[in-house]
Design an enzyme around this catalytic site. Structure first.
Site, mmCIF file in Angstrom:
data_model
loop_
_atom_site.group_PDB
_atom_site.id
_atom_site.type_symbol
_atom_site.label_atom_id
_atom_site.label_comp_id
_atom_site.label_asym_id
_atom_site.label_seq_id
_atom_site.Cartn_x
_atom_site.Cartn_y
_atom_site.Cartn_z
ATOM 1 N N TYR A 244 0.813 -1.225 0.000
ATOM 2 C CA TYR A 244 0.000 0.000 0.000
ATOM 3 C C TYR A 244 0.843 1.270 0.000
ATOM 4 C CZ TYR A 244 -4.424 -2.379 1.101
ATOM 5 O OH TYR A 244 -5.550 -3.144 1.049
ATOM 6 N N SER A 275 -1.515 -6.039 -7.273
ATOM 7 C CA SER A 275 -1.624 -4.981 -6.265
ATOM 8 C C SER A 275 -2.279 -5.516 -5.002
ATOM 9 C CB SER A 275 -2.463 -3.815 -6.793
ATOM 10 O OG SER A 275 -3.850 -4.127 -6.739
ATOM 11 N N ASP A 276 -1.940 -4.901 -3.863
ATOM 12 C CA ASP A 276 -2.783 -5.113 -2.696
ATOM 13 C C ASP A 276 -4.143 -4.491 -3.019
ATOM 14 O OD1 ASP A 276 -3.674 -5.830 -0.175
ATOM 15 O OD2 ASP A 276 -1.897 -5.087 0.851
ATOM 16 N N TRP A 277 -5.148 -4.832 -2.238
ATOM 17 C CA TRP A 277 -6.523 -4.456 -2.590
ATOM 18 C C TRP A 277 -6.727 -2.945 -2.451
ATOM 19 C CZ3 TRP A 277 -5.312 -8.903 -3.721
ATOM 20 C CH2 TRP A 277 -6.199 -9.863 -4.230
#
Length: 744
Positions: A244, A275-277
């Protein structure tokens, strides 16, 4: 297929070996493991991939670059390209959730095995257990028809307050990589992608969405990147998750230096970056700077940066179709690699089987750390015991689910109380009292899941009736066991803890129970350190266990009763007070919009040992029900060149009356270095089983290149010539023998 994999997991590991010269896992009379090396992503399907891409429309290509549900990215049905199916999984395979929100799907066939958390796995100090973990979870993933496990999380434990310390493994880059690599190999042996996270420098939950991390280059290379580098170069991880936060001013999911220059150009990573969420902040820039798949929540999937916005950018010639093709081909390559495409027979897998529960048991049994054992209070001698007081909310608390992070829906989670009931003879009466109540200040409980350094606010006043019941139980029992510590509602993703004090009034409860029954054993159930110096001084026996999986209660009971001799070692330093820890001593946590890692390379025990600050319990520490001697430590030579491997042998003697496992730890030190160095750095370890009265010879091999420091000016790893001291011991503070060597 499942039975074949279980039966031949040792053989599989050997088949994977490139050479057995490094780190063979010596467990005494048990099998000797070779180095774990993953399978490279192949190029045999490239012609087929090129053909598929040539037939795809612009919209079909872009559909593969972003989530089309909460845990899938798009496929192309007409060309036989499936969705890429992901599952959360630090503790085992997460239950199915709805396609467009976080609500559970409500299925009846998505129960899974709950495995010990990362801290527990690291506390085994056993690479074979790491392979078992990955291999077992990999089979469960395939039984659920998944392609990618969003795990392991291998960020360094920089602060003991970290909300994800329970999930991250350790404060040490060497131990991190030695546990991470076999886990990834074991997982990917089952036609599943590991998604190694969170790359990189993601070491706090506070302000994680935007905090700009500043780390000098040497510290980055020596502390925060080695486990990721080994995951790529040795384990051949098929995917990496971008974090993030920002790093040096640029978000990590669009960070050219980290994703292109280091990950792909330097390390040769061939897989996909996910990607992270909701960690993506741009369209063209994120793709060009190395991201492949954008995942997220909660807006409509077509509104993602790599969805409609990317179609528009491509049509406006802001990004070339050749650039899009590059990312699509990477995704297709990993789909072929795990046999989601290509027509090869794929591992079918199995889930929530007795064999997998036993895998979880084995890991849990080796992870439990005996911190104190005065007058041989443990193991409990049940012959003379008629009654045991079992006290504490943690005796019955379940941790497979809870908090803000991913858990597991499981049919089996044996609590500590259940474990004791399963293992104690019927003649022993158990007097249970909850003692302390898990209570939160409701107006602040909503903070759980917010990005805050304040974490959940607990009610720390004891309930008088619950306290009195605990005191009565302790008074009326031969022995008392208090199950204290934490849980996964308190230690959670998305918030760091406020402090290291025990919540819910537990310290007062423990002191009052000790006052009425001096034969009180304290068992801490937690994933991260607490300030427990007073408790440690007053109790005769102190045990540390983790969020320890489906069989955690049985494993714990077996340790308390002596069926299992504890062999876990702390994977991080337990400070006496928070301000002794480096990120807090330097006042550099949590930062505001930016955080500067002011302690540099002196993370964890490196800080404590270099600054001569006494911890409560040091890195690598853990007692046994027997005693060990480490003798006759010697290197195979007196001097080495930089391309050689040092071979250190040591005789491990079991001088007690019980068979047991010891972890031999090898640290390196250079006192006259021209650069700042830690007092000592872990460079090798072996876990060995030694029979009572017997001895085992252990050999630890250290490539000389492991002694290098990173020279930021030349951008190279440098092995400084001169004298080094190799230190052999069983914790960073308990060194038994020194060996002098010279590097030419």
């Amino acid at each position: 297929m499942k039975n074949r994999i279980l039966k031949f997991s040792a053989a599989l590991a050997v088949m994977l070996l490139v050479s057995c010269k490094n780190d063979a896992q010596n467990t005494g009379s048990e099998s000797v493991k070779a180095e774990y090396v993953g399978k490279e992503i192949g190029s045999e399907y490239d012609a087929e991939i090129d053909k598929l891409v040539s037939q795809m429309t612009l919209e079909e290509k872009i559909g593969m670059l972003h989530g089309n549900s909460m845990f899938t990215s798009g496929g192309v049905k007409r060309l036989g390209i499936p969705e890429l199916k992901m599952a959360d999984g630090p503790l085992g395979v997460r239950e199915e959730i709805s396609r467009d929100n976080w609500a559970p799907a409500g299925l009846t066939n998505d129960f899974a095995t709950y495995y010990p958390a990362g801290g527990g796995l690291a506390a085994t100090w056993n690479t074979e257990m790491a392979y078992t973990f990955g291999n077992s979870v990999g089979q469960e993933m395939r039984a659920r028809d998944k392609d990618m496990l969003l795990s392991p999380a291998i960020n360094i434990v920089r602060t003991p307050l970290g909300g994800r310390t329970y999930e991250y493994m350790t404060e040490d880059p060497f131990l991190n990589k030695k546990i991470a690599v076999p886990l990834i190999v074991g997982l990917q042996d089952n036609d599943v992608m590991a998604c190694v996270k969170h790359y990189a420098a993601n070491n706090q939950e506070t302000n994680r969405d935007f905090v700009d991390v500043q780390i000098d280059e040497r510290t980055l290379r020596e502390i925060y990147l080695p486990a990721f580098e080994a995951a790529v170069k040795e384990a051949k991880a098929y995917s990496i998750m971008g974090a993030y936060n920002k790093f040096r001013g640029e978000y990590l999911c669009e960070n050219d230096y980290m994703l292109n220059k280091i990950l792909r150009d330097e390390w040769g990573f061939k897989g996909v970056v996910v990607s992270d969420w909701a960690a993506v902040h741009s369209t063209v820039k994120s793709l060009q700077n190395g991201l492949d798949i954008e995942m997220g929540t909660p807006k409509p999937f077509n509104e993602f940066f790599l969805a409609d916005k990317l179609i528009a950018a491509a049509k406006n010639k802001e990004i070339s179709e050749a650039e899009l093709d590059k990312h699509v081909k990477r995704i297709l390559r990993v789909l072929f690699q795990v046999k989601a495409m290509g027509g090869k027979e794929r591992v079918k897998g199995s889930i929530a089987t007795e064999a997998h529960y036993q895998d979880a048991y084995k890991i849990a049994a080796e992870s439990i750390v005996l911190l104190k054992n005065e007058n041989n209070a443990l193991p409990l001698k049940v012959d003379g015991i008629k009654s045991i007081a079992v006290i504490g909310n943690n005796a019955t608390k379940k941790n497979a689910l809870g908090g803000f992070g991913a858990g597991v829906k499981t049919k089996r989670e044996v609590t500590p109380l259940e474990g004791l009931k399963n293992r104690l003879p019927a003649s022993v009466k158990i007097n249970y009292a909850e003692g302390y109540l898990e209570r939160y200040d409701e107006k602040n409980k909503g903070n759980l899941g917010n990005i805050t350094s304040n974490g959940p606010v607990t009610i720390d006043k004891l309930d008088p009736a619950a306290l009195q019941a605990a005191i009565e139980a302790a008074k009326n029992s031969d022995v008392a066991i208090i199950f204290a510590g934490s849980n996964r509602d308190y230690e959670t993703e998305a918030s760091d803890r406020r402090d290291l004090k025990l919540p819910f009034g537990q310290e007062e409860l423990i002191q009052k129970v000790l006052a009425v029954n001096p034969k009180t054993i304290v068992v801490m159930v937690a994933g991260a350190p607490f300030e427990i110096e007073d408790i440690s001084k007053k109790t005769t026996a102190l045990v540390w266990t983790w969020f320890n999986g489906s069989e955690g209660g049985n494993a714990l009971a077996d340790v308390l009763l002596g069926k299992v001799n504890p062999s876990g070692k702390l994977p991080w330093t337990m400070p006496k007070t928070l301000n002794d820890s480096p990120a807090h001593a330097t006042n550099s946590f949590p930062g505001d919009k930016a955080v500067n890692y002011a302690e540099g390379i002196l993370v964890g025990y490196r800080w404590f040992d270099t600054k001569n600050i006494a911890p409560l319990y040091p890195f690598g520490y853990g007692l046994s029900y027997t005693t060990f001697g480490l003798e006759k430590a010697k290197a195979d030579k007196e001097s080495y060149t930089t391309d050689e491997t040092i071979s250190v042998s040591v005789e491990v003697k079991n001088t007690g009356k019980t068979d047991g496992k010891e972890v031999v730890q090898l640290y390196a030190s250079k006192s006259d270095s021209k650069v700042t160095r830690a007092a000592k750095e872990l460079k090798g370890f072996k876990k060995v089983l030694v029979k009572s009265g017997g001895s085992e010879n252990v050999t630890i091999k250290v490539p000389v290149k492991e002694l290098a420091y990173y020279d930021a000016a030349s951008k190279k790893w440098v092995v400084e010539p001169g004298k080094y001291t190799l230190k052999v011991g069983n914790s960073s503070r308990d060194i038994k023998q020194d060996i002098a060597i010279t590097i030419k």
